[in-house]
Design a protein around this motif. Structure first.
Motif, PDB file in Angstrom:
ATOM      1  N   ALA A  83       0.825  -1.205   0.000  1.00 44.65           N
ATOM      2  CA  ALA A  83       0.000   0.000   0.000  1.00 44.65           C
ATOM      3  C   ALA A  83       0.863   1.260   0.000  1.00 44.65           C
ATOM      4  O   ALA A  83       0.542   2.253  -0.669  1.00 44.65           O
ATOM      5  CB  ALA A  83      -0.935  -0.007   1.203  1.00 44.65           C
ATOM      6  N   THR A  84       1.979   1.224   0.744  1.00 44.54           N
ATOM      7  CA  THR A  84       2.856   2.396   0.804  1.00 44.54           C
ATOM      8  C   THR A  84       3.558   2.617  -0.529  1.00 44.54           C
ATOM      9  O   THR A  84       3.706   3.760  -0.979  1.00 44.54           O
ATOM     10  CB  THR A  84       3.891   2.229   1.928  1.00 44.54           C
ATOM     11  OG1 THR A  84       3.207   2.061   3.181  1.00 44.54           O
ATOM     12  CG2 THR A  84       4.801   3.445   2.017  1.00 44.54           C
ATOM     13  N   VAL A  85       3.999   1.542  -1.168  1.00 46.66           N
ATOM     14  CA  VAL A  85       4.624   1.674  -2.485  1.00 46.66           C
ATOM     15  C   VAL A  85       3.667   2.368  -3.449  1.00 46.66           C
ATOM     16  O   VAL A  85       4.037   3.307  -4.152  1.00 46.66           O
ATOM     17  CB  VAL A  85       5.025   0.287  -3.028  1.00 46.66           C
ATOM     18  CG1 VAL A  85       5.449   0.384  -4.493  1.00 46.66           C
ATOM     19  CG2 VAL A  85       6.166  -0.298  -2.199  1.00 46.66           C
ATOM     20  N   ARG A  86       2.439   1.914  -3.465  1.00 47.36           N
ATOM     21  CA  ARG A  86       1.450   2.512  -4.373  1.00 47.36           C
ATOM     22  C   ARG A  86       1.172   3.965  -4.010  1.00 47.36           C
ATOM     23  O   ARG A  86       1.109   4.841  -4.886  1.00 47.36           O
ATOM     24  CB  ARG A  86       0.158   1.690  -4.332  1.00 47.36           C
ATOM     25  CG  ARG A  86      -0.958   2.233  -5.237  1.00 47.36           C
ATOM     26  CD  ARG A  86      -2.123   1.264  -5.302  1.00 47.36           C
ATOM     27  NE  ARG A  86      -1.737   0.027  -5.965  1.00 47.36           N
ATOM     28  CZ  ARG A  86      -1.749  -0.150  -7.279  1.00 47.36           C
ATOM     29  NH1 ARG A  86      -2.132   0.850  -8.080  1.00 47.36           N
ATOM     30  NH2 ARG A  86      -1.387  -1.298  -7.812  1.00 47.36           N
ATOM     31  N   ALA A  87       1.002   4.255  -2.724  1.00 52.13           N
ATOM     32  CA  ALA A  87       0.686   5.617  -2.301  1.00 52.13           C
ATOM     33  C   ALA A  87       1.830   6.579  -2.604  1.00 52.13           C
ATOM     34  O   ALA A  87       1.603   7.730  -3.010  1.00 52.13           O
ATOM     35  CB  ALA A  87       0.365   5.637  -0.814  1.00 52.13           C
ATOM     36  N   GLU A  88       3.073   6.137  -2.416  1.00 52.40           N
ATOM     37  CA  GLU A  88       4.230   6.994  -2.673  1.00 52.40           C
ATOM     38  C   GLU A  88       4.328   7.393  -4.142  1.00 52.40           C
ATOM     39  O   GLU A  88       4.653   8.533  -4.473  1.00 52.40           O
ATOM     40  CB  GLU A  88       5.518   6.282  -2.237  1.00 52.40           C
ATOM     41  CG  GLU A  88       5.743   6.266  -0.740  1.00 52.40           C
ATOM     42  CD  GLU A  88       6.206   7.611  -0.210  1.00 52.40           C
ATOM     43  OE1 GLU A  88       6.745   8.414  -1.001  1.00 52.40           O
ATOM     44  OE2 GLU A  88       6.039   7.866   0.989  1.00 52.40           O
ATOM     45  N   VAL A 105       2.946  -0.565 -10.618  1.00 51.33           N
ATOM     46  CA  VAL A 105       2.199   0.685 -10.462  1.00 51.33           C
ATOM     47  C   VAL A 105       2.553   1.653 -11.589  1.00 51.33           C
ATOM     48  O   VAL A 105       1.673   2.322 -12.151  1.00 51.33           O
ATOM     49  CB  VAL A 105       2.490   1.324  -9.090  1.00 51.33           C
ATOM     50  CG1 VAL A 105       1.770   2.667  -8.958  1.00 51.33           C
ATOM     51  CG2 VAL A 105       2.065   0.389  -7.955  1.00 51.33           C
ATOM     52  N   LEU A 106       3.825   1.731 -11.943  1.00 52.47           N
ATOM     53  CA  LEU A 106       4.249   2.628 -13.020  1.00 52.47           C
ATOM     54  C   LEU A 106       3.579   2.248 -14.339  1.00 52.47           C
ATOM     55  O   LEU A 106       3.142   3.123 -15.099  1.00 52.47           O
ATOM     56  CB  LEU A 106       5.771   2.575 -13.169  1.00 52.47           C
ATOM     57  CG  LEU A 106       6.589   3.110 -11.988  1.00 52.47           C
ATOM     58  CD1 LEU A 106       8.071   2.843 -12.210  1.00 52.47           C
ATOM     59  CD2 LEU A 106       6.338   4.597 -11.768  1.00 52.47           C
ATOM     60  N   GLN A 107       3.483   0.972 -14.611  1.00 53.97           N
ATOM     61  CA  GLN A 107       2.821   0.530 -15.834  1.00 53.97           C
ATOM     62  C   GLN A 107       1.349   0.926 -15.833  1.00 53.97           C
ATOM     63  O   GLN A 107       0.812   1.376 -16.851  1.00 53.97           O
ATOM     64  CB  GLN A 107       2.969  -0.984 -15.979  1.00 53.97           C
ATOM     65  CG  GLN A 107       4.390  -1.433 -16.289  1.00 53.97           C
ATOM     66  CD  GLN A 107       4.539  -2.946 -16.235  1.00 53.97           C
ATOM     67  OE1 GLN A 107       3.786  -3.639 -15.557  1.00 53.97           O
ATOM     68  NE2 GLN A 107       5.526  -3.467 -16.952  1.00 53.97           N
ATOM     69  N   GLU A 108       0.704   0.781 -14.684  1.00 50.37           N
ATOM     70  CA  GLU A 108      -0.709   1.159 -14.588  1.00 50.37           C
ATOM     71  C   GLU A 108      -0.910   2.644 -14.832  1.00 50.37           C
ATOM     72  O   GLU A 108      -1.921   3.059 -15.408  1.00 50.37           O
ATOM     73  CB  GLU A 108      -1.248   0.780 -13.205  1.00 50.37           C
ATOM     74  CG  GLU A 108      -1.312  -0.719 -12.942  1.00 50.37           C
ATOM     75  CD  GLU A 108      -1.695  -1.027 -11.511  1.00 50.37           C
ATOM     76  OE1 GLU A 108      -1.941  -0.060 -10.734  1.00 50.37           O
ATOM     77  OE2 GLU A 108      -1.735  -2.214 -11.144  1.00 50.37           O
ATOM     78  N   LEU A 109       0.048   3.462 -14.405  1.00 45.20           N
ATOM     79  CA  LEU A 109      -0.065   4.918 -14.543  1.00 45.20           C
ATOM     80  C   LEU A 109       0.428   5.425 -15.896  1.00 45.20           C
ATOM     81  O   LEU A 109       0.350   6.624 -16.168  1.00 45.20           O
ATOM     82  CB  LEU A 109       0.719   5.607 -13.423  1.00 45.20           C
ATOM     83  CG  LEU A 109       0.173   5.418 -11.997  1.00 45.20           C
ATOM     84  CD1 LEU A 109       1.146   6.008 -10.979  1.00 45.20           C
ATOM     85  CD2 LEU A 109      -1.204   6.060 -11.861  1.00 45.20           C
ATOM     86  N   GLU A 148       0.422  18.181 -17.059  1.00 44.13           N
ATOM     87  CA  GLU A 148       0.549  16.950 -17.833  1.00 44.13           C
ATOM     88  C   GLU A 148       1.202  15.892 -16.946  1.00 44.13           C
ATOM     89  O   GLU A 148       1.983  16.231 -16.053  1.00 44.13           O
ATOM     90  CB  GLU A 148       1.398  17.174 -19.089  1.00 44.13           C
ATOM     91  CG  GLU A 148       2.802  17.659 -18.794  1.00 44.13           C
ATOM     92  CD  GLU A 148       3.587  17.974 -20.052  1.00 44.13           C
ATOM     93  OE1 GLU A 148       3.008  17.871 -21.145  1.00 44.13           O
ATOM     94  OE2 GLU A 148       4.783  18.314 -19.941  1.00 44.13           O
ATOM     95  N   PRO A 149       0.902  14.614 -17.180  1.00 46.31           N
ATOM     96  CA  PRO A 149       1.481  13.578 -16.323  1.00 46.31           C
ATOM     97  C   PRO A 149       2.948  13.327 -16.643  1.00 46.31           C
ATOM     98  O   PRO A 149       3.351  13.395 -17.814  1.00 46.31           O
ATOM     99  CB  PRO A 149       0.626  12.339 -16.638  1.00 46.31           C
ATOM    100  CG  PRO A 149       0.141  12.578 -18.030  1.00 46.31           C
ATOM    101  CD  PRO A 149      -0.056  14.062 -18.148  1.00 46.31           C
ATOM    102  N   GLU A 171       0.112  12.369  -8.976  1.00 46.22           N
ATOM    103  CA  GLU A 171      -1.022  13.296  -9.003  1.00 46.22           C
ATOM    104  C   GLU A 171      -0.570  14.730  -8.772  1.00 46.22           C
ATOM    105  O   GLU A 171      -1.053  15.662  -9.427  1.00 46.22           O
ATOM    106  CB  GLU A 171      -2.048  12.868  -7.956  1.00 46.22           C
ATOM    107  CG  GLU A 171      -2.732  11.543  -8.295  1.00 46.22           C
ATOM    108  CD  GLU A 171      -3.533  10.987  -7.132  1.00 46.22           C
ATOM    109  OE1 GLU A 171      -3.508  11.620  -6.037  1.00 46.22           O
ATOM    110  OE2 GLU A 171      -4.153   9.922  -7.286  1.00 46.22           O
ATOM    111  N   ALA A 172       0.361  14.928  -7.835  1.00 46.00           N
ATOM    112  CA  ALA A 172       0.848  16.282  -7.557  1.00 46.00           C
ATOM    113  C   ALA A 172       1.585  16.859  -8.760  1.00 46.00           C
ATOM    114  O   ALA A 172       1.367  18.015  -9.151  1.00 46.00           O
ATOM    115  CB  ALA A 172       1.756  16.268  -6.327  1.00 46.00           C
ATOM    116  N   LEU A 173       2.457  16.071  -9.361  1.00 43.91           N
ATOM    117  CA  LEU A 173       3.214  16.556 -10.514  1.00 43.91           C
ATOM    118  C   LEU A 173       2.299  16.844 -11.700  1.00 43.91           C
ATOM    119  O   LEU A 173       2.503  17.827 -12.422  1.00 43.91           O
ATOM    120  CB  LEU A 173       4.278  15.530 -10.907  1.00 43.91           C
ATOM    121  CG  LEU A 173       5.465  15.408  -9.938  1.00 43.91           C
ATOM    122  CD1 LEU A 173       6.341  14.220 -10.310  1.00 43.91           C
ATOM    123  CD2 LEU A 173       6.287  16.689  -9.920  1.00 43.91           C
ATOM    124  N   THR A 174       1.300  16.006 -11.895  1.00 45.79           N
ATOM    125  CA  THR A 174       0.345  16.245 -12.988  1.00 45.79           C
ATOM    126  C   THR A 174      -0.398  17.559 -12.772  1.00 45.79           C
ATOM    127  O   THR A 174      -0.627  18.332 -13.720  1.00 45.79           O
ATOM    128  CB  THR A 174      -0.650  15.077 -13.079  1.00 45.79           C
ATOM    129  OG1 THR A 174       0.068  13.856 -13.315  1.00 45.79           O
ATOM    130  CG2 THR A 174      -1.652  15.293 -14.193  1.00 45.79           C
TER     131      THR A 174
END
Length: 352
Positions: A253-258, A291-295, A272-273, A264-267
């Motif tokens: 959960a922490t890996v995903r949240a980090e 997670v990176l692949q999902e994003l 832009e993402p 989201e903040a950078l976007t």
């Protein structure tokens, strides 16, 4: 993040015996013999000690061979800010003469089209992105038309908070104590914190904060407007997580949240993402890659001190070379060629 930090507030551990040199297996013995024959034990040059940060390796007879091989590889340089702008400028001048500086988009294009980058391609990157990237690096890069990429820690943007590893060092040197850090050599503070499960690291940092008799000085960080100025100046902005934890010590959960929190903040700030990510402390984490692949991330960077192929075979696991703005041009040459990284790996294999 810097690979090592020191502190003087933790009680000293008993002195350990010097490491024992083991007999080398055939492959390593061959490497050692080759290194010796190639002049890797030659006397100091220009008054430098033989181990003076590897500068003497530039004069090894194998350096031209490594340089020729490096021409067909991708060198991604991983800096942590700029503390010596003159030395950094000399390094960039070296790149203009010896290499082909490329942008993040050029690397992405090579991955997408499966077409190799030009020979001697070099990508300049910065991890953590303190203000020196804006004040020192950007003018030097712009003056030489060299693109770069900065990987930022999102929760520090717009704040005056120090990096957590700087804060831990300061607190420990000013009376800070933590139950999990009551023993060990002072130089082991950061390695011990990084080796802890992330909840224990955070708890230890809290204990250091409440027990220290001084608070660390503030450190002005980049602002969202600074990120836009960097991007407009040719420095792409990438994700380096929210708080720079050691992902391998975090739960799922922490890996995903980090990663998603920083994304989201950078976007929001950039409009832009981001498409690139640098793993904190440089180590690959398969959960993070998922997670990176999902994003939709296209590029991911390690800090394994290696050259990579001109068409990255694993776009989310691209090798990088560790370098500092104070690195001498002699050592800089051996890092670019891959000789210094190869020698460092050989030394780690040769000593148990």
């Amino acid at each position: 993040m810097p690979q090592s930090q020191s502190t003087t507030s933790i009680s000293m551990a008993p002195t350990r015996p010097a490491p024992r040199v083991r007999a080398l297996p055939p492959a390593a013995a061959t490497t050692a013999a080759t290194a010796t024959a190639a002049g890797l034990r030659r006397p100091p040059v220009d008054g430098c000690r033989p181990d003076a940060r590897g500068e003497w390796l530039r004069f090894a007879p194998v350096q031209p061979l490594f340089r020729a091989r490096a021409a067909q590889r991708l060198a991604v340089l991983a800096y942590h800010g700029v503390t010596d702008h003159r030395s950094f400028g000399a390094q960039l001048d070296r790149l203009r003469r010896l290499a082909t500086p490329v942008s993040l988009n050029a690397v992405l294009q090579a991955v997408t089209e499966r077409r190799p980058l030009p020979p001697r391609s070099v990508l300049v990157t910065f991890d953590d992105a303190d203000r020196s990237v804006l004040t020192h690096a950007l003018p030097a890069l712009d003056a030489r038309s060299i693109p770069a990429t900065a990987f930022v820690i999102s929760e520090l943007i717009g704040t005056e908070r120090p990096f957590w590893w700087h804060e831990a060092d300061f607190l420990a040197r000013h009376g800070g104590r933590a139950r999990s850090l009551d023993c060990g050599h002072p130089s082991q503070l950061l390695p011990r914190l990084k080796a802890m499960p992330d909840p224990d690291r955070r708890r230890s940092l809290h204990e250091l904060r409440v027990s220290a008799h001084r608070r660390p000085p503030s450190q002005e960080q980049l602002t969202p407007a600074d990120l836009l100025a960097l991007r407009d100046g040719g420095v792409a902005i990438g994700n380096h997580t929210q708080g720079h934890p050691c992902l391998g010590r975090c739960d799922d959960a922490t890996v995903r949240a980090e990663i998603t929190g920083a994304h989201e903040a950078l976007t929001r700030w950039l409009g832009e993402p981001p498409i690139a990510f640098a793993y904190p402390d440089g180590g690959h984490d398969p959960r993070a890659e998922t997670v990176l692949q999902e994003l939709g991330y296209r590029l991911g960077f390690l800090s394994d001190h290696r050259l990579g192929p001109r068409i990255p075979s694993h776009p989310l696991q691209i090798s990088r070379l560790q370098v500092d703005s104070t690195t001498s041009t002699r050592r800089f040459d051996t890092i670019l060629s891959g000789l210094e990284p190869a020698y460092r790996r050989w030394r780690r294999q040769a000593v148990a």
